[in-house]
Design an enzyme around this catalytic site. Sequence first.
Site, PDB file in Angstrom:
ATOM      1  CG  ASP A   9      -2.152   0.756   1.108  1.00 52.81           C
ATOM      2  OD1 ASP A   9      -2.270   1.475   0.231  1.00 52.81           O
ATOM      3  OD2 ASP A   9      -2.735   1.159   2.035  1.00 52.81           O
ATOM      4  N   GLY A  10       0.268   2.375  -0.480  1.00 53.21           N
ATOM      5  CA  GLY A  10       0.982   3.682  -0.577  1.00 53.21           C
ATOM      6  C   GLY A  10       1.767   4.123  -1.785  1.00 53.21           C
ATOM      7  N   GLY A  12       0.343   5.427  -4.380  1.00 48.20           N
ATOM      8  CA  GLY A  12      -0.272   6.588  -4.932  1.00 48.20           C
ATOM      9  C   GLY A  12       0.231   7.706  -4.107  1.00 48.20           C
ATOM     10  NE  ARG A  13      -1.452   6.594   1.112  1.00 45.10           N
ATOM     11  CZ  ARG A  13      -1.594   5.771   1.826  1.00 45.10           C
ATOM     12  NH1 ARG A  13      -1.332   6.324   3.374  1.00 45.10           N
ATOM     13  NH2 ARG A  13      -1.904   4.709   1.755  1.00 45.10           N
ATOM     14  CB  SER A  54      -8.588  -5.588  -4.138  1.00 41.95           C
ATOM     15  OG  SER A  54      -9.236  -4.119  -4.340  1.00 41.95           O
ATOM     16  CB  THR A  55     -12.876  -7.985  -5.812  1.00 42.82           C
ATOM     17  OG1 THR A  55     -12.632  -7.807  -4.245  1.00 42.82           O
ATOM     18  CG2 THR A  55     -12.515  -9.364  -6.269  1.00 42.82           C
ATOM     19  CG  ASN A  57      -7.430  -2.254  -5.970  1.00 45.83           C
ATOM     20  OD1 ASN A  57      -6.503  -2.855  -5.838  1.00 45.83           O
ATOM     21  ND2 ASN A  57      -7.839  -0.984  -5.197  1.00 45.83           N
ATOM     22  NE  ARG A 184      -8.431   0.042   5.355  1.00 46.88           N
ATOM     23  CZ  ARG A 184      -8.199   1.117   5.575  1.00 46.88           C
ATOM     24  NH1 ARG A 184      -8.053   1.963   6.456  1.00 46.88           N
ATOM     25  NH2 ARG A 184      -7.300   1.545   4.540  1.00 46.88           N
ATOM     26  CD  GLU A 197       2.337 -13.585  15.287  1.00 51.63           C
ATOM     27  OE1 GLU A 197       2.081 -12.475  15.626  1.00 51.63           O
ATOM     28  OE2 GLU A 197       1.875 -14.575  16.067  1.00 51.63           O
TER      29      GLU A 197
HETATM   30  C1  FPP Z   1      -1.825   0.108  -3.327  1.00 49.53           C
HETATM   31  O1  FPP Z   1      -1.410   1.704  -3.357  1.00 49.53           O
HETATM   32  C2  FPP Z   1      -1.432  -0.496  -4.509  1.00 49.53           C
HETATM   33  C3  FPP Z   1      -1.976  -0.976  -5.598  1.00 49.53           C
HETATM   34  C4  FPP Z   1      -3.287  -0.954  -5.714  1.00 49.53           C
HETATM   35  C5  FPP Z   1      -1.510  -1.688  -6.497  1.00 49.53           C
HETATM   36  C6  FPP Z   1      -0.203  -2.495  -6.058  1.00 49.53           C
HETATM   37  C7  FPP Z   1       0.455  -2.945  -7.380  1.00 49.53           C
HETATM   38  C8  FPP Z   1       1.761  -2.863  -7.848  1.00 49.53           C
HETATM   39  C9  FPP Z   1       2.995  -2.663  -6.794  1.00 49.53           C
HETATM   40  C10 FPP Z   1       2.026  -3.051  -9.199  1.00 49.53           C
HETATM   41  C11 FPP Z   1       3.235  -4.093  -9.487  1.00 49.53           C
HETATM   42  C12 FPP Z   1       2.854  -5.387  -9.281  1.00 49.53           C
HETATM   43  C13 FPP Z   1       3.023  -6.352 -10.204  1.00 49.53           C
HETATM   44  C14 FPP Z   1       2.936  -7.850  -9.874  1.00 49.53           C
HETATM   45  C15 FPP Z   1       4.015  -5.986 -11.271  1.00 49.53           C
HETATM   46  P1  FPP Z   1      -2.483   2.817  -3.502  1.00 49.53           P
HETATM   47  O2  FPP Z   1      -2.511   3.014  -4.873  1.00 49.53           O
HETATM   48  O3  FPP Z   1      -3.561   2.440  -2.938  1.00 49.53           O
HETATM   49  O4  FPP Z   1      -1.780   3.755  -2.685  1.00 49.53           O
HETATM   50  P2  FPP Z   1      -2.294   4.951  -1.704  1.00 49.53           P
HETATM   51  O5  FPP Z   1      -3.160   4.403  -0.887  1.00 49.53           O
HETATM   52  O6  FPP Z   1      -1.398   6.002  -1.561  1.00 49.53           O
HETATM   53  O7  FPP Z   1      -3.248   5.807  -2.797  1.00 49.53           O
END
Ligand code: FPP
Length: 232
Positions: A9-10, A12-13, A54-55, A57, A184, A197
């Site tokens: 996660d993170g 986007g930020r 995720s489903t 997303n 979460r 864990e």
């Molecule tokens: C959550 O961060 C991340 C995702 C929804 C995408 C994760 C995908 C990758 C790391 C791409 C690479 C994967 C592979 C297998 C090549 P967010 O966008 O929710 O971040 P935020 O909460 O800061 O907005």
Amino acid sequence: MNHLAVIMDGNGRWAEKRHLPRLMGHRAGAEALDRCMHYCKAAGIRYLTVYAFSTENWKRSQEEVSGLMKLLSSYISSKEKTLVKEGVRFRVIGRRSDLSEKLQKEIAALEEKTKAGDFTLIVALSYGGRDEIVRAALRFAEEYGRNSSFIAQHASLEAAFGSFLDAPDVPDPDLIIRTSGECRTSNFLLWESAYSEYYFTDALWPDFDQAEFDKALESYSKRERRMGGRLK
Ligand code: FPP
């Protein structure tokens, strides 16, 4: 530890902080995933599961969804040789029929080409823990209707049910890491995480480095895992 799972996660930020488009954050996230795979191998971990899409997303902007799908497709085509050379078995869990036919074919081909690998990277795509359980329940019911005696071939009713999950041969995750300060589970590995864990860190996924990995493993090594039993 045998199996590490990560909620990446993170991204986007991370991008927003740098005034970059969100997709650049996901690209940096894919690089962080490659690094994490190396940390895992060096630590003797054999399975890494990552939550890539995720489903839920699908509700993101069309631009972000199609950018992520393109990123996955280019990851698959550009990494094939490296994954084979490094002995990484690539697998996908989730509702793959939601993905484009082209991506489904690319995934199946990479799974086939890497199947001899002894380190397994499992990518959760269009994945939801509830969705996985419901799909397993439907298949379980179907099999039960045909021939209920299959249950006796398993050690328990839970093991019989578990055999219908997306990766039934993979051991449950020992540790689940979530980055970016959110605490979460967000529908990740609901069945498989019964005794896992958890470790939460404020680091954003693209910044997750060896020092963060070591901190997570150190925290895990101090936990006392009773798996519902009692201390001797
Ligand atoms: C959550 O961060 C991340 C995702 C929804 C995408 C994760 C995908 C990758 C790391 C791409 C690479 C994967 C592979 C297998 C090549 P967010 O966008 O929710 O971040 P935020 O909460 O800061 O907005």
